[in-house]
Design a protein around this motif. Structure first.
Motif, PDB file in Angstrom:
ATOM      1  N   TYR A 194       0.813  -1.212   0.000  1.00 33.26           N
ATOM      2  CA  TYR A 194       0.000   0.000   0.000  1.00 33.26           C
ATOM      3  C   TYR A 194       0.852   1.269   0.000  1.00 33.26           C
ATOM      4  N   HIS A 204      -5.087   2.964  -3.605  1.00 33.06           N
ATOM      5  CA  HIS A 204      -5.873   1.751  -3.356  1.00 33.06           C
ATOM      6  C   HIS A 204      -5.768   1.273  -1.920  1.00 33.06           C
ATOM      7  N   ILE A 283     -12.530  -3.339   1.629  1.00 34.20           N
ATOM      8  CA  ILE A 283     -12.471  -3.686   0.209  1.00 34.20           C
ATOM      9  C   ILE A 283     -13.384  -4.891   0.000  1.00 34.20           C
TER      10      ILE A 283
END
Length: 417
Positions: A194, A204, A283
Motif C-alpha cells: 500500500y 488503493h 475492500i
C-alpha cells in the motif's frame, strides 16, 4: 511510518546548536531504525537523555510458553482472566492493575507476543526494547503519554508505539481500560503493497495519512510535576537470557535523574501514532475476498488485519461467509471485538472471544452458518486478526482461559458425539 512530522521547538538545521531562552544547550537525540538506514526522528532534550542514577531487575509477567500440542484449534476467553467468581469484572483487582505490568500473555512465538489486560491504574514509565507494539483499545479511554507527546485514545483505536519509546498508559474514563497488545520483535507499519517507493500510502490503500493521529506537541516542563525523590523509574523490557529471564526476555528498571518527557521539540518520520478502526475502508467484491484485503499492519513474520462492518459479496449466488481454508503457512488468531460474527454462530464464540486456528488445520464457518448467510447484504462485525508465519504457543494467560471444547464444535462434540 514514513510521514514527516515536526513538533515543538527545533532548529532550522539538524545537528547544529539549539539553545533555550537561558542560553543552555539542548541535547540532541537521534532515534533511528535498522542501523540508522530507515526511518528516524531527532529529539531535543533539556537534560542528558542517557543519564542514569540506578538500575535493578524487573521481574516480568510470565513470558514462557507451552506448545499447542496436540495441535488443536482453540477458543480463549480473555475477559475471564480479570473477572471475579460471579463472572463480573473484578473491580478491586482491576483498580490496581496497569496496562504494562498487568498484561497476561495469551499466545506467542519468536516473532510476536499477544497479550490482554484490563487496567484501572496508571502504568509506570515503560520502554519495550524488543520491538514495536501495536495495542488495540477494546474499551475504555486513556491518555498515552510519551517522550514525543500525548495520544488521547478510546474504543477502536490502534496505538502503534515504536521500539524503545518511553511512554505510559493513564486510564481516563469510568470504564476499565481493555487492551489487546500485539508486541513484535520487529517494527510494525502499513503493508508495503500500500506504500509508494517513497512511503506514501497509495490510492488503493484502505486508509491514508489523514486517518493517522500523531501525538500532541511535547509538553513544557512546567506543565507537569517533575519532582521525584530518588529519580524517575523507567521499566524496560529487553532481550536476554540472564537471571530472571522469561521466554527469552529480561526486565530492568532504569532510574533517571530527570523526567524523560523533557523534550522541547522533535521532527522526523518515526513516532507513535493512533489509527481508529472506523477509518478503515473495507475492500469488497462480487464474491468473497481473501483475508489480505483486510490487512492494516505488518511486522516481521506476522500481519494484522481487521474485519469491519461492511457490504458483503453481491454476486447473485455468492456465499458471504468465508470458504473453508487451509492457510498452510500461518496460524490465525481472531479477536472478536463487537457485532455478530456470522461464520462462528453455534460455536460459543461471542464478543471478547479469541480463536486460534493453527496452520496445518483446515478451518472455516460452522456448518449452519453457511446456509444462514445466503442472501445477506451486510455483516455487522468487528474483529482483529493476527496471522503468524511461525506456529504460536500458548502463554500462561492463554492456557488459563482456553475453553477446551472449541475443537469439537464442527462435529457436534468430541469424536462427533
Amino acid at each position: 511510518m514514513a510521514h514527516y512530522q515536526r513538533m515543538g521547538d527545533v532548529p532550522p538545521k539538524r545537528h547544529t546548536q539549539h539553545r533555550g531562552p537561558d542560553g543552555e544547550l539542548y541535547y540532541e537525540e537521534l532515534m533511528g531504525e535498522e542501523g540508522f538506514s530507515s526511518d528516524s526522528s531527532l529529539l531535543y532534550h533539556r537534560h542528558v537523555p542517557s543519564a542514569l542514577v540506578d538500575a535493578r531487575p524487573w521481574a516480568l509477567p510470565e513470558q514462557a510458553t507451552t506448545a499447542n500440542a496436540p495441535l488443536l484449534p482453540r477458543h480463549l476467553a480473555p475477559h475471564t482472566l480479570f473477572a471475579d467468581a460471579a463472572g463480573q469484572v473484578d473491580a478491586d483487582a482491576v483498580a490496581k492493575t496497569d496496562a504494562v505490568t498487568g498484561r497476561r500473555l495469551l499466545l506467542g512465538n519468536a516473532d510476536v507476543r499477544i497479550g490482554y489486560v484490563v487496567a484501572g491504574a496508571p502504568s509506570p514509565l515503560y520502554r519495550n526494547a524488543t520491538g514495536d507494539e501495536c495495542v488495540f483499545v477494546e474499551d475504555g479511554t486513556a491518555l498515552v503519554e510519551s517522550v514525543f507527546g500525548d495520544l488521547v485514545v478510546g474504543p477502536g483505536d490502534y496505538v502503534v508505539m515504536p521500539r524503545a519509546t518511553t511512554h505510559r498508559w493513564v486510564p481516563t474514563g469510568d470504564a476499565p481500560l481493555r487492551l489487546y497488545a500485539i508486541e513484535g520483535n520487529s517494527h510494525i507499519g502499513p503493508p508495503k503493497r500500500y506504500l509508494s517507493r517513497y512511503g506514501q500510502l497509495l490510492e488503493h490503500a484502505p486508509y491514508c495519512e489523514r486517518d493517522l493521529r500523531p501525538p500532541t506537541p511535547p509538553h513544557e516542563e512546567e506543565d507537569r510535576d517533575y519532582e521525584a525523590d530518588g529519580g524517575f523509574e523507567v521499566y524496560l523490557k529487553h532481550r536476554g537470557t540472564g537471571p530472571g529471564a522469561s521466554g527469552g526476555l529480561v526486565g530492568t528498571v532504569h532510574v533517571l535523574p530527570h523526567h524523560p518527557f523533557d523534550v522541547v521539540g522533535w521532527d522526523g518520520c518515526l513516532y507513535p501514532y493512533a489509527f481508529n478502526v472506523a477509518d478503515f475502508e473495507p475492500i469488497t467484491g462480487r464474491v468473497h475476498q481473501p483475508p489480505p484485503v483486510h490487512q492494516v499492519f505488518e511486522g516481521h513474520n506476522f500481519v494484522v488485519c481487521n474485519f469491519v462492518p461492511r457490504k458483503v459479496d453481491y454476486h447473485p449466488l455468492a456465499v458471504p461467509v468465508p470458504y473453508y481454508h487451509s492457510n498452510v503457512d500461518s496460524d490465525e488468531v481472531m479477536f472478536y471485538v463487537a457485532g455478530d460474527y456470522e461464520a462462528r454462530k453455534g460455536s460459543g464464540i461471542g464478543v471478547g472471544s479469541i480463536t486460534l486456528h493453527p496452520g496445518g488445520y483446515p478451518h472455516g464457518p460452522q456448518p449452519a452458518a453457511i446456509e444462514a448467510s445466503l442472501g445477506a447484504e451486510r455483516f455487522d462485525e468487528l474483529a482483529v486478526m493476527v496471522d503468524t508465519f511461525r506456529p504460536l504457543d500458548l502463554g500462561e494467560g492463554g492456557a488459563a482461559c482456553d475453553d477446551g471444547a472449541y475443537a469439537w464444535t464442527w462435529a457436534g462434540g468430541r469424536n462427533g458425539a
